[in-house]
Design a protein around this motif. Structure first.
Motif, PDB file in Angstrom:
ATOM      1  N   ILE A   1      26.660  34.463  29.116  1.00  0.00           N
ATOM      2  CA  ILE A   1      25.806  33.832  30.128  1.00  0.00           C
ATOM      3  C   ILE A   1      26.627  33.498  31.372  1.00  0.00           C
ATOM      4  CG2 ILE A   1      24.515  31.731  30.676  1.00  0.00           C
ATOM      5  CD1 ILE A   1      23.515  31.744  27.753  1.00  0.00           C
ATOM      6  N   LEU A   2      27.778  32.894  31.173  1.00  0.00           N
ATOM      7  CA  LEU A   2      28.590  32.443  32.297  1.00  0.00           C
ATOM      8  C   LEU A   2      29.141  33.599  33.132  1.00  0.00           C
ATOM      9  CD1 LEU A   2      30.619  29.603  30.522  1.00  0.00           C
ATOM     10  CD2 LEU A   2      28.750  29.311  32.162  1.00  0.00           C
ATOM     11  N   TYR A   3      29.419  34.731  32.485  1.00  0.00           N
ATOM     12  CA  TYR A   3      30.099  35.827  33.167  1.00  0.00           C
ATOM     13  C   TYR A   3      29.213  37.030  33.488  1.00  0.00           C
ATOM     14  CZ  TYR A   3      34.936  34.168  33.104  1.00  0.00           C
ATOM     15  OH  TYR A   3      36.095  33.476  33.364  1.00  0.00           O
ATOM     16  N   HIS A   4      27.985  37.096  32.994  1.00  0.00           N
ATOM     17  CA  HIS A   4      27.258  38.369  33.097  1.00  0.00           C
ATOM     18  C   HIS A   4      26.923  38.754  34.538  1.00  0.00           C
ATOM     19  CE1 HIS A   4      23.670  35.817  33.326  1.00  0.00           C
ATOM     20  NE2 HIS A   4      22.940  36.877  33.618  1.00  0.00           N
ATOM     21  N   ASP A   5      26.857  37.788  35.431  1.00  0.00           N
ATOM     22  CA  ASP A   5      26.635  38.074  36.856  1.00  0.00           C
ATOM     23  C   ASP A   5      27.803  37.594  37.705  1.00  0.00           C
ATOM     24  OD1 ASP A   5      24.122  39.314  36.657  1.00  0.00           O
ATOM     25  OD2 ASP A   5      23.115  37.381  36.525  1.00  0.00           O
ATOM     26  N   ALA A   6      28.980  37.474  37.109  1.00  0.00           N
ATOM     27  CA  ALA A   6      30.128  36.952  37.852  1.00  0.00           C
ATOM     28  C   ALA A   6      30.448  37.844  39.048  1.00  0.00           C
ATOM     29  CB  ALA A   6      31.342  36.841  36.935  1.00  0.00           C
ATOM     30  N   ILE A   7      30.304  39.138  38.866  1.00  0.00           N
ATOM     31  CA  ILE A   7      30.422  40.092  39.968  1.00  0.00           C
ATOM     32  C   ILE A   7      29.008  40.523  40.322  1.00  0.00           C
ATOM     33  CG2 ILE A   7      31.354  42.299  40.749  1.00  0.00           C
ATOM     34  CD1 ILE A   7      33.571  40.399  40.075  1.00  0.00           C
TER      35      ILE A   7
END
Length: 199
Positions: free
Chosen positions: A55-61
């Motif tokens: 959840i925290l990283y899936h849209d980090a980029i």
């Protein structure tokens, strides 16, 4: 959220990424919405920490012009957290993030990871089943993220994406989300497709 899962400085960097100017829907509010779903579905999740990391990283980029955001987000997760968290947890989170590229189940034989993937992917698409006003705000935010796309091209592209979801036999993988959101999601999708085609 699991207390202490990520060091404060890493969490702060993630929040800063989600405040980038090209983001209108893919902001920290989206992350918080998914974390709220994680709390509600915790009893069905097998590796809560891996799902939380996804959840925290899936849209980090997030670059609306790019086609490899998911792969780059997963790579960022691995590069930032290698040595800080167990490799198995990171590998599971990576699998979950990569599954969001096509919103399809990963080809893993691990049935527990497949179950967590189903819940995670459904969380990510929960916005489709919200009340009409919330869904319309979501659609408007997505349009702002793709403001560089000419109107005719956007209408064609967005209609195709929404139609792909609408035509799926099963929009949500889990019974939990299917029973709660499917009917409203299909109504929202159909209405949005019709509006795009009439514009």
């Amino acid at each position: 959220m699991n207390d202490g899962l990520l060091p404060a400085e890493i969490l702060d960097r993630l929040k800063a990424r989600h405040a980038e100017p090209q983001r209108h829907y893919h902001t920290w509010a989206h992350i918080e919405a998914l974390l709220a779903w994680l709390e509600k579905t915790a009893g069905w999740i097998h590796d809560r920490s891996a799902v939380e990391l996804a959840i925290l990283y899936h849209d980090a980029i997030y670059d609306p012009r790019a086609r490899d955001n998911e792969a780059r987000s997963a790579a960022l997760l691995l590069s930032e957290l290698d040595g800080l968290l167990p490799k198995a947890m990171l590998a599971s989170a990576e699998t979950l993030i990569l599954a969001t590229a096509g919103h399809s189940m990963p080809g893993t034989a691990d049935h527990l990871l497949r179950s967590d993937s189903a819940f995670f992917l459904d969380m990510d698409l929960s916005i489709l089943g919200t009340e009409p006003a919330t869904f319309e705000s979501y659609e408007a935010a997505i349009r702002r993220e793709y403001a560089f796309v000419p109107p005719e091209d956007y209408r064609a592209g967005r209609s195709a994406i929404l139609r792909d979801f609408l035509e799926r036999d099963r929009l949500y993988f889990t019974d939990y989300f299917h029973n709660r959101l499917d009917r409203q999601a299909r109504s929202n999708l159909a209405r949005s497709i019709a509006r795009l085609q009439q514009a």
